[in-house]
Write a protein that holds these residues in place. Structure first.
Motif, PDB file in Angstrom:
ATOM      1  N   LEU A  79      54.366   6.975 -17.491  1.00  0.00           N
ATOM      2  CA  LEU A  79      55.032   5.739 -17.098  1.00  0.00           C
ATOM      3  C   LEU A  79      56.104   6.113 -16.088  1.00  0.00           C
ATOM      4  O   LEU A  79      56.950   6.965 -16.372  1.00  0.00           O
ATOM      5  CB  LEU A  79      55.677   5.065 -18.320  1.00  0.00           C
ATOM      6  N   ALA A  80      56.054   5.513 -14.923  1.00  0.00           N
ATOM      7  CA  ALA A  80      57.056   5.776 -13.896  1.00  0.00           C
ATOM      8  C   ALA A  80      57.986   4.567 -13.788  1.00  0.00           C
ATOM      9  O   ALA A  80      57.524   3.422 -13.782  1.00  0.00           O
ATOM     10  CB  ALA A  80      56.381   6.026 -12.549  1.00  0.00           C
ATOM     11  N   ILE A  81      59.275   4.834 -13.729  1.00  0.00           N
ATOM     12  CA  ILE A  81      60.274   3.786 -13.583  1.00  0.00           C
ATOM     13  C   ILE A  81      61.081   4.112 -12.332  1.00  0.00           C
ATOM     14  O   ILE A  81      61.617   5.214 -12.205  1.00  0.00           O
ATOM     15  CB  ILE A  81      61.197   3.715 -14.805  1.00  0.00           C
ATOM     16  N   ASP A  82      61.180   3.155 -11.417  1.00  0.00           N
ATOM     17  CA  ASP A  82      61.879   3.427 -10.164  1.00  0.00           C
ATOM     18  C   ASP A  82      63.397   3.359 -10.345  1.00  0.00           C
ATOM     19  O   ASP A  82      63.914   2.781 -11.296  1.00  0.00           O
ATOM     20  CB  ASP A  82      61.420   2.466  -9.061  1.00  0.00           C
ATOM     21  N   ARG A  83      64.101   4.005  -9.429  1.00  0.00           N
ATOM     22  CA  ARG A  83      65.554   4.124  -9.476  1.00  0.00           C
ATOM     23  C   ARG A  83      66.250   2.765  -9.520  1.00  0.00           C
ATOM     24  O   ARG A  83      67.197   2.569 -10.292  1.00  0.00           O
ATOM     25  CB  ARG A  83      66.046   4.929  -8.278  1.00  0.00           C
ATOM     26  N   ALA A  84      65.795   1.813  -8.721  1.00  0.00           N
ATOM     27  CA  ALA A  84      66.447   0.500  -8.686  1.00  0.00           C
ATOM     28  C   ALA A  84      66.378  -0.190 -10.048  1.00  0.00           C
ATOM     29  O   ALA A  84      67.363  -0.797 -10.496  1.00  0.00           O
ATOM     30  CB  ALA A  84      65.810  -0.375  -7.608  1.00  0.00           C
ATOM     31  N   THR A  85      65.252  -0.100 -10.707  1.00  0.00           N
ATOM     32  CA  THR A  85      65.102  -0.715 -12.028  1.00  0.00           C
ATOM     33  C   THR A  85      66.040  -0.068 -13.039  1.00  0.00           C
ATOM     34  O   THR A  85      66.700  -0.750 -13.831  1.00  0.00           O
ATOM     35  CB  THR A  85      63.644  -0.606 -12.509  1.00  0.00           C
ATOM     36  N   GLU A 102      65.093  12.399 -15.432  1.00  0.00           N
ATOM     37  CA  GLU A 102      66.286  11.549 -15.507  1.00  0.00           C
ATOM     38  C   GLU A 102      67.243  11.758 -14.341  1.00  0.00           C
ATOM     39  O   GLU A 102      67.811  10.801 -13.817  1.00  0.00           O
ATOM     40  CB  GLU A 102      67.063  11.805 -16.817  1.00  0.00           C
ATOM     41  N   LEU A 103      67.422  13.005 -13.941  1.00  0.00           N
ATOM     42  CA  LEU A 103      68.379  13.270 -12.863  1.00  0.00           C
ATOM     43  C   LEU A 103      67.980  12.598 -11.562  1.00  0.00           C
ATOM     44  O   LEU A 103      68.823  12.105 -10.815  1.00  0.00           O
ATOM     45  CB  LEU A 103      68.532  14.779 -12.643  1.00  0.00           C
ATOM     46  N   SER A 104      66.682  12.550 -11.278  1.00  0.00           N
ATOM     47  CA  SER A 104      66.230  11.953 -10.023  1.00  0.00           C
ATOM     48  C   SER A 104      66.458  10.446  -9.990  1.00  0.00           C
ATOM     49  O   SER A 104      66.423   9.832  -8.926  1.00  0.00           O
ATOM     50  CB  SER A 104      64.759  12.266  -9.774  1.00  0.00           C
ATOM     51  N   LEU A 105      66.694   9.850 -11.141  1.00  0.00           N
ATOM     52  CA  LEU A 105      67.001   8.421 -11.170  1.00  0.00           C
ATOM     53  C   LEU A 105      68.437   8.146 -10.770  1.00  0.00           C
ATOM     54  O   LEU A 105      68.800   7.015 -10.455  1.00  0.00           O
ATOM     55  CB  LEU A 105      66.753   7.857 -12.581  1.00  0.00           C
ATOM     56  N   LEU A 106      69.280   9.177 -10.748  1.00  0.00           N
ATOM     57  CA  LEU A 106      70.702   8.979 -10.502  1.00  0.00           C
ATOM     58  C   LEU A 106      71.155   9.388  -9.108  1.00  0.00           C
ATOM     59  O   LEU A 106      72.147   8.864  -8.603  1.00  0.00           O
ATOM     60  CB  LEU A 106      71.513   9.747 -11.549  1.00  0.00           C
ATOM     61  N   ASP A 107      70.467  10.331  -8.486  1.00  0.00           N
ATOM     62  CA  ASP A 107      70.879  10.742  -7.140  1.00  0.00           C
ATOM     63  C   ASP A 107      69.670  11.188  -6.320  1.00  0.00           C
ATOM     64  O   ASP A 107      68.547  11.183  -6.808  1.00  0.00           O
ATOM     65  CB  ASP A 107      71.943  11.840  -7.198  1.00  0.00           C
ATOM     66  N   ASP A 108      69.928  11.571  -5.076  1.00  0.00           N
ATOM     67  CA  ASP A 108      68.859  11.996  -4.176  1.00  0.00           C
ATOM     68  C   ASP A 108      68.728  13.509  -4.110  1.00  0.00           C
ATOM     69  O   ASP A 108      68.116  14.032  -3.189  1.00  0.00           O
ATOM     70  CB  ASP A 108      69.117  11.445  -2.769  1.00  0.00           C
ATOM     71  N   GLY A 109      69.296  14.221  -5.072  1.00  0.00           N
ATOM     72  CA  GLY A 109      69.261  15.676  -5.056  1.00  0.00           C
ATOM     73  C   GLY A 109      67.860  16.218  -5.272  1.00  0.00           C
ATOM     74  O   GLY A 109      66.939  15.491  -5.653  1.00  0.00           O
ATOM     75  N   PRO A 110      67.703  17.511  -5.038  1.00  0.00           N
ATOM     76  CA  PRO A 110      66.386  18.133  -5.226  1.00  0.00           C
ATOM     77  C   PRO A 110      66.008  18.176  -6.707  1.00  0.00           C
ATOM     78  O   PRO A 110      66.878  18.152  -7.583  1.00  0.00           O
ATOM     79  CB  PRO A 110      66.577  19.546  -4.678  1.00  0.00           C
ATOM     80  N   ARG A 111      64.715  18.263  -6.967  1.00  0.00           N
ATOM     81  CA  ARG A 111      64.255  18.392  -8.350  1.00  0.00           C
ATOM     82  C   ARG A 111      64.808  19.675  -8.944  1.00  0.00           C
ATOM     83  O   ARG A 111      64.935  20.685  -8.256  1.00  0.00           O
ATOM     84  CB  ARG A 111      62.732  18.457  -8.395  1.00  0.00           C
TER      85      ARG A 111
END
Length: 74
Positions: free
Chosen positions: A42-48, A20-29
């Motif tokens: 199931l992968a959902i991209d950030r823009a979606t 979830e965090l990676s969907l909100l910013d560009d920070g490290p995992r």
């Protein structure tokens, strides 16, 4: 299973979600998730996700509540 800093911290059950965090910013995992057997992902991209959050306040509030729970559980 989930590892952080080389240590096992949790095991996900079928139907669980992560990243979830990676969907909100560009920070490290914050962790590494590895399957221990066959899995369907199931992968959902950030823009979606950002579009969905912008158009659904209920979804945005649910995600915020979930993230607050993660912070609280640390």
């Amino acid at each position: 299973h989930i590892e952080r800093g080389g240590s096992h911290v949790a095991t996900l059950e079928p139907g669980a979600h992560f990243g979830e965090l990676s969907l909100l910013d560009d920070g490290p995992r914050s962790a590494t998730v590895t399957t221990t057997g066959p899995a369907t992902l199931l992968a959902i991209d950030r823009a979606t996700v950002r579009t969905a959050l912008a158009t659904s306040s209920d979804l945005a509030l649910a995600l915020l509540a979930h993230l607050a729970g993660l912070v609280r559980d640390r």
